[in-house]
Design a protein around this motif. Structure first.
Motif, PDB file in Angstrom:
ATOM      1  N   ASP A 153       3.533   3.739  -3.175  1.00 56.69           N
ATOM      2  CA  ASP A 153       2.597   2.923  -3.962  1.00 56.69           C
ATOM      3  C   ASP A 153       1.256   3.624  -4.143  1.00 56.69           C
ATOM      4  O   ASP A 153       0.467   3.238  -4.996  1.00 56.69           O
ATOM      5  CB  ASP A 153       2.398   1.572  -3.277  1.00 56.69           C
ATOM      6  CG  ASP A 153       3.693   0.786  -3.247  1.00 56.69           C
ATOM      7  OD1 ASP A 153       4.043   0.195  -4.271  1.00 56.69           O
ATOM      8  OD2 ASP A 153       4.381   0.813  -2.208  1.00 56.69           O
ATOM      9  N   ARG A 212       5.500  -2.174   1.140  1.00 58.71           N
ATOM     10  CA  ARG A 212       4.660  -1.260   0.352  1.00 58.71           C
ATOM     11  C   ARG A 212       4.438  -0.010   1.193  1.00 58.71           C
ATOM     12  O   ARG A 212       4.472  -0.078   2.426  1.00 58.71           O
ATOM     13  CB  ARG A 212       3.285  -1.888   0.039  1.00 58.71           C
ATOM     14  CG  ARG A 212       3.294  -3.268  -0.558  1.00 58.71           C
ATOM     15  CD  ARG A 212       3.763  -3.435  -1.952  1.00 58.71           C
ATOM     16  NE  ARG A 212       3.355  -2.568  -2.999  1.00 58.71           N
ATOM     17  CZ  ARG A 212       2.673  -2.947  -4.079  1.00 58.71           C
ATOM     18  NH1 ARG A 212       2.196  -4.168  -4.184  1.00 58.71           N
ATOM     19  NH2 ARG A 212       2.457  -2.121  -5.058  1.00 58.71           N
ATOM     20  N   LEU A 250      -4.984  -3.261  -3.030  1.00 61.39           N
ATOM     21  CA  LEU A 250      -3.698  -3.293  -2.323  1.00 61.39           C
ATOM     22  C   LEU A 250      -3.839  -4.049  -1.001  1.00 61.39           C
ATOM     23  O   LEU A 250      -2.988  -4.856  -0.621  1.00 61.39           O
ATOM     24  CB  LEU A 250      -3.215  -1.858  -2.086  1.00 61.39           C
ATOM     25  CG  LEU A 250      -1.938  -1.685  -1.279  1.00 61.39           C
ATOM     26  CD1 LEU A 250      -0.755  -2.366  -1.946  1.00 61.39           C
ATOM     27  CD2 LEU A 250      -1.632  -0.204  -1.068  1.00 61.39           C
ATOM     28  N   LEU A 298       5.490  -7.368  -6.148  1.00 62.73           N
ATOM     29  CA  LEU A 298       5.945  -6.575  -5.014  1.00 62.73           C
ATOM     30  C   LEU A 298       7.454  -6.495  -5.016  1.00 62.73           C
ATOM     31  O   LEU A 298       8.143  -7.385  -5.479  1.00 62.73           O
ATOM     32  CB  LEU A 298       5.446  -7.203  -3.707  1.00 62.73           C
ATOM     33  CG  LEU A 298       3.925  -7.358  -3.661  1.00 62.73           C
ATOM     34  CD1 LEU A 298       3.506  -8.105  -2.406  1.00 62.73           C
ATOM     35  CD2 LEU A 298       3.246  -6.015  -3.713  1.00 62.73           C
ATOM     36  N   VAL A 328      -3.982  -2.257  -6.969  1.00 61.97           N
ATOM     37  CA  VAL A 328      -2.561  -2.356  -7.341  1.00 61.97           C
ATOM     38  C   VAL A 328      -2.333  -2.369  -8.853  1.00 61.97           C
ATOM     39  O   VAL A 328      -1.206  -2.467  -9.310  1.00 61.97           O
ATOM     40  CB  VAL A 328      -1.875  -3.596  -6.705  1.00 61.97           C
ATOM     41  CG1 VAL A 328      -1.701  -3.408  -5.230  1.00 61.97           C
ATOM     42  CG2 VAL A 328      -2.599  -4.866  -7.050  1.00 61.97           C
ATOM     43  N   LEU A 339       2.453  -3.268   4.662  1.00 58.56           N
ATOM     44  CA  LEU A 339       2.211  -1.905   4.163  1.00 58.56           C
ATOM     45  C   LEU A 339       2.488  -0.899   5.272  1.00 58.56           C
ATOM     46  O   LEU A 339       2.057  -1.104   6.405  1.00 58.56           O
ATOM     47  CB  LEU A 339       0.741  -1.787   3.738  1.00 58.56           C
ATOM     48  CG  LEU A 339       0.216  -0.382   3.403  1.00 58.56           C
ATOM     49  CD1 LEU A 339       0.855   0.155   2.129  1.00 58.56           C
ATOM     50  CD2 LEU A 339      -1.306  -0.410   3.262  1.00 58.56           C
TER      51      LEU A 339
END
Ligand SMILES: O=C(O)COP(=O)(O)O
Ligand SMILES: [Mg+2]
Length: 237
Positions: free
Chosen positions: A210, A190, A4, A233, A224, A172
């Motif tokens: 996530d 994310r 990720l 995404l 991921v 993120l």
């Protein structure tokens, strides 16, 4: 499987319950306030469940839980009293969670831009981060000084993305509450939830972040998924 962290350029961190265990000082200020208002003190586990939506919401929940009678004028006085008491003890018994400094250093070393995005007001956040030795890690610190910026509003996250010059889909958010997951999803970022913080009993996994981690440093290890890859995404809401 791609990690990720290899799919993102910027990481925003929630503060209370994610970077720092602030419940001890919030509880101490809350109980001092209750003592002055003639209410019953509350245990830290109870108070911790009220953290996450900013101070007005926190004070309202504390006052209600302690059965202190309050009309709107007393409510405003309780808010002012609490802010005064908390301002005197933002980092007396609060502690940075294990793994935080090493992980922030590692992310910095990987060239990720780091932000702190909190529902706490700047007058408490900035001294707290300084006392905790964390200020130097962040390109900027975004605080909910205006009601409309409080997570789950995406405002502060979108401002951080704008500051960093990165797209929300490559940003993120790491946070501990439903408000964090909601803000990230609304911004098209994310989101990874930490399950050791203050989620007030909300089952974070059901909000479909996530990822969920139990140790801060595990955000470096999340992948991921093979078919999903970085390209899958979410778009901005
Ligand atoms: O002030 C709060 O209630 C919580 O702040 P946070 O957004 O850093 O968790
Ligand atoms: Mg939090």
């Amino acid at each position: 499987m791609p990690k990720l962290i290899d799919c993102i350029d910027a990481v925003c961190f929630d503060l209370d319950g994610t970077l720092v265990d602030t419940a001890p000082d919030l509880t101490s200020a809350a109980n001092m306030m209750l003592l002055i208002l003639g209410g019953r003190p509350l245990p830290e586990e109870r108070v911790a469940a009220f953290i996450g939506g900013g101070i007005d919401e926190f004070v309202a929940k504390v006052v209600e839980a302690s059965h202190v009678k309050s009309d709107p004028a007393q409510h405003a006085a309780a808010n002012a009293l609490f802010r005064n008491l908390y301002g005197q003890r933002v980092f007396q018994h609060s502690r940075v969670y294990a793994g935080v400094e090493q992980t922030l250093r590692a992310l910095h070393g990987l060239g990720r831009k780091l932000f702190c995005v909190t529902n706490k007001e700047s007058r408490f956040t900035l001294p707290l981060l300084r006392s905790a030795g964390l200020s130097g890690f962040f390109a900027s610190v975004l605080c909910a000084d205006r009601l409309e910026d409080r997570k789950p509003s995406p405002n502060m996250l979108l401002a951080a993305c704008n500051d960093a010059g990165v797209s929300p889909s490559r940003t993120l958010l790491v946070g501990d509450s439903g408000a964090d997951v909601g803000a990230a999803q609304a911004a098209g970022c994310r989101v990874v939830a930490v399950d050791y913080g203050y989620h007030g009993g909300v089952p974070l996994a059901q909000l479909q972040p996530d990822g969920v981690v139990s140790r801060f440093q595990d955000i470096l290890e999340l992948s991921v998924g093979a078919q999903q890859g970085c390209h899958a995404l979410r778009a901005i809401a």
